[in-house]
Design an enzyme around this catalytic site. Structure first.
Site, PDB file in Angstrom:
ATOM      1  N   GLY A  39       9.378   0.929   8.326  1.00 28.60           N
ATOM      2  CA  GLY A  39       8.343   1.877   8.694  1.00 28.60           C
ATOM      3  C   GLY A  39       8.285   2.074  10.195  1.00 28.60           C
ATOM      4  O   GLY A  39       8.410   1.125  10.966  1.00 28.60           O
ATOM      5  N   HIS A  67       0.854  -1.180   0.000  1.00 30.09           N
ATOM      6  CA  HIS A  67       0.000   0.000   0.000  1.00 30.09           C
ATOM      7  C   HIS A  67       0.894   1.235   0.000  1.00 30.09           C
ATOM      8  O   HIS A  67       2.131   1.123  -0.048  1.00 30.09           O
ATOM      9  CB  HIS A  67      -0.949  -0.008   1.210  1.00 30.09           C
ATOM     10  CG  HIS A  67      -0.264  -0.251   2.513  1.00 30.09           C
ATOM     11  ND1 HIS A  67       0.664   0.619   3.047  1.00 30.09           N
ATOM     12  CD2 HIS A  67      -0.335  -1.289   3.394  1.00 30.09           C
ATOM     13  CE1 HIS A  67       1.109   0.157   4.192  1.00 30.09           C
ATOM     14  NE2 HIS A  67       0.531  -1.005   4.433  1.00 30.09           N
ATOM     15  N   GLN A 101       9.480  -2.956  16.208  1.00 29.93           N
ATOM     16  CA  GLN A 101      10.318  -3.692  15.260  1.00 29.93           C
ATOM     17  C   GLN A 101      11.466  -2.824  14.768  1.00 29.93           C
ATOM     18  O   GLN A 101      12.619  -3.269  14.707  1.00 29.93           O
ATOM     19  CB  GLN A 101       9.447  -4.139  14.085  1.00 29.93           C
ATOM     20  CG  GLN A 101      10.228  -4.751  12.942  1.00 29.93           C
ATOM     21  CD  GLN A 101       9.291  -5.166  11.821  1.00 29.93           C
ATOM     22  OE1 GLN A 101       8.634  -6.198  11.902  1.00 29.93           O
ATOM     23  NE2 GLN A 101       9.211  -4.362  10.778  1.00 29.93           N
ATOM     24  N   GLN A 151       7.523 -15.489  11.881  1.00 37.72           N
ATOM     25  CA  GLN A 151       7.085 -14.513  12.865  1.00 37.72           C
ATOM     26  C   GLN A 151       5.613 -14.658  13.218  1.00 37.72           C
ATOM     27  O   GLN A 151       5.071 -13.821  13.932  1.00 37.72           O
ATOM     28  CB  GLN A 151       7.415 -13.093  12.411  1.00 37.72           C
ATOM     29  CG  GLN A 151       6.603 -12.585  11.256  1.00 37.72           C
ATOM     30  CD  GLN A 151       7.236 -11.348  10.642  1.00 37.72           C
ATOM     31  OE1 GLN A 151       8.347 -11.396  10.121  1.00 37.72           O
ATOM     32  NE2 GLN A 151       6.559 -10.225  10.706  1.00 37.72           N
ATOM     33  N   GLY A 172       1.876   3.133   2.152  1.00 35.55           N
ATOM     34  CA  GLY A 172       2.898   3.148   3.203  1.00 35.55           C
ATOM     35  C   GLY A 172       4.185   2.503   2.720  1.00 35.55           C
ATOM     36  O   GLY A 172       5.280   3.050   2.890  1.00 35.55           O
ATOM     37  N   HIS A 173       4.059   1.325   2.106  1.00 37.26           N
ATOM     38  CA  HIS A 173       5.250   0.665   1.564  1.00 37.26           C
ATOM     39  C   HIS A 173       5.911   1.517   0.486  1.00 37.26           C
ATOM     40  O   HIS A 173       7.133   1.618   0.422  1.00 37.26           O
ATOM     41  CB  HIS A 173       4.873  -0.678   0.942  1.00 37.26           C
ATOM     42  CG  HIS A 173       4.303  -1.674   1.896  1.00 37.26           C
ATOM     43  ND1 HIS A 173       2.953  -1.961   1.949  1.00 37.26           N
ATOM     44  CD2 HIS A 173       4.888  -2.450   2.845  1.00 37.26           C
ATOM     45  CE1 HIS A 173       2.742  -2.887   2.872  1.00 37.26           C
ATOM     46  NE2 HIS A 173       3.886  -3.192   3.441  1.00 37.26           N
ATOM     47  N   SER A 210      -1.653  -3.576   5.595  1.00 35.12           N
ATOM     48  CA  SER A 210      -2.217  -4.619   4.723  1.00 35.12           C
ATOM     49  C   SER A 210      -3.424  -5.250   5.377  1.00 35.12           C
ATOM     50  O   SER A 210      -4.322  -5.746   4.709  1.00 35.12           O
ATOM     51  CB  SER A 210      -1.172  -5.695   4.453  1.00 35.12           C
ATOM     52  OG  SER A 210      -0.020  -5.125   3.890  1.00 35.12           O
TER      53      SER A 210
END
Lengths: 317, 317
Positions: B184, B39, B190, B66, B41-42, B223
């Site tokens: 991000g 999206h 993370q 994960q 953001g990526h 997502s």
């Protein structure tokens, strides 16, 4: 032939910069990680590295992360000046030496992470002797290997050992960025764990295992041998002798692992050694086997006096 | 301007070879790791990567390591063809896409390590929908981070999460060998853990944090938003709104963290959300703070229906 003078780096950024400049010149880089106090075994690793790479880097760093508080970090021998002379004696020498002061210093002020390590120089009749002292074991951070058979052989009862090894090897790989790294098969378990780590974490590095170098009497070379008294040293020969005997026994059909290990344990114990482990394992998976069918490694750790020695032999029948 | 067509790699050796050839031409490499279903953001991460590196690689890989068995690996959305189109729409596009099939396939026959993953395509009114199914959660091997605050925020009650993230990021770093990697800030925890990992393991890689991208209504892009019903989506706006409110409250002197989090928890709960965590932490150490004095991050995870959303805001007063 002029003896090559290695470039000595103590800062990781400088080390990496040098490596990258070598690589940008199209040269392949070989790394030999050591904890210093070099002997012929280490020098054979350097010779092996020259077979696989165009320039060779030797790292010298006593990694506090792989010693637990009860272990011998404080007495681990060190002789930097002698090490450099020895490295210069190897055919083709070495191109660079990476000797960082502390790879765990992140300049944080957090008490729980402070690690106090200092070195004391003691003048003995044999010359200066260096001793590492440590206030607090502080390298709690690091890589934990999961399901990598880290809890057997050299990892048994030493929860920090392979965490420490994996962490420091990863750091050295990331700083030196070599194409090839050479490890001694004397640390058989370590060599296999690093092979596996490189596979599981996709390091673009070839891992080469180099054969054990022995003294003329058969004792596997080790920095720790210096701590053996002449009598202990004589007794410690029971390790290599009993391993050789086990190999020839296996070759003539004695393939029962319990019988083979019982014999070896008995021989070493009778010689005055205290067995830490004596195990016959499959070479890649390091899983214990009951009967030798496929290639195995017979791995031993035993104490003589205050010195813990390890040795092993690969057996294929 | 012609739209750049990215080279697509599915094999890690090919990917590394390409990276090394770029580097040998003196080009710096930027990596944007994603799990696909891209999206805006990526795409903003890709734009950020172009600011720091000459060529940009996007990895697309839904990392099974994960997810724990109870989590949503099986419903994680995927649309590779659409992803490539979106990447081509970014100014300067991307140079390479790394889309491996399985990064945990070591071609071993050991039962305990076999991981069965397959993809089902379902035709819905909106078109093909891809669903990942998994027989056994098999990525037990991997990096364990020790003392890296892996057990708070997004790691709380999810023992495998950051082990999985650290392992896959290390693998991607070792395969792509980038100079810069962009993450991000939406995944604040993370991002900070990876910064710390890079420091502690001496990766020669710069980690860049990129600002959260929001829809016009304020919802942080994810997502997973695709799984929200229109009603849930409306309710989920309570997250970003309450975070913005907390920030402005802090700016006018309401710096008591318990009061600030109580208000946010109340707002989100009243809107129908189920709080996973809502914590104000110091930006680097991620340690909880009682009163805002230094720069902090207010981090939230909350469930709306079956969707777990995360969001955060940085506050400096």
């Amino acid at each position: 032939m002029a003896v090559k003078e290695p470039v000595i780096f103590t800062e990781k950024d400088e080390m990496r910069k040098w490596s990258r400049s070598m690589r940008s010149q199209g040269k392949t880089i070989g790394l030999v990680p050591t904890m210093g106090y070099l002997h012929q075994g280490h020098l054979s690793l350097v010779e092996e590295a020259h077979k696989h790479a165009e320039v060779v880097v030797v790292s010298i760093y006593v990694n506090p992360g792989q010693f637990s508080p009860s272990e011998d970090l404080s007495t681990y021998p060190s002789d930097f000046h002698g090490d450099i002379l020895k490295l210069k004696s190897v055919p083709r020498g070495v191109d660079a030496v990476f000797a960082p002061k502390n790879l765990y210093d992140y300049r944080e002020n957090k008490k729980s992470e402070i690690m106090l390590i200092w070195k004391i120089r003691i003048l003995t009749r044999k010359g200066w002797f260096h001793v590492w002292r440590r206030g607090e074991w502080g390298t709690k951070q690091g890589l934990e290997l999961r399901d990598w058979r880290e809890d057997i052989l050299c990892g048994k009862n030493r929860p920090v050992f392979f965490r420490g090894v994996a962490t420091i090897v990863t750091k050295l790989f990331n700083i030196v960025e070599p194409d090839v790294a050479v490890f001694g098969k004397k640390d058989y378990h370590q060599w296999r764990i690093i092979q596996r780590m490189v596979r599981d974490l996709d390091f673009g590095i070839e891992i080469v295992g180099s054969d054990i170098v022995r003294d003329s009497d058969g004792l596997a070379l080790s920095s720790r041998n210096v701590h053996l008294s002449p009598e202990e040293r004589e007794k410690a020969l029971s390790i290599s002798r009993s391993l050789l005997k086990a190999k020839s026994d296996a070759k003539i059909g004695l393939v029962n692992c319990k019988e083979l290990t019982d014999t070896v344990v008995q021989t070493i114990t009778q010689a005055g050694g205290r067995i830490d482990y004596a195990e016959i394992v499959e070479q890649e998976s390091l899983e214990a086997v009951e009967e030798i069918k496929n290639p195995v490694a017979f791995c031993i750790a035993a104490w003589f006096g205050k010195v813990r020695l390890i040795d092993n032999i690969e057996i294929s029948i």
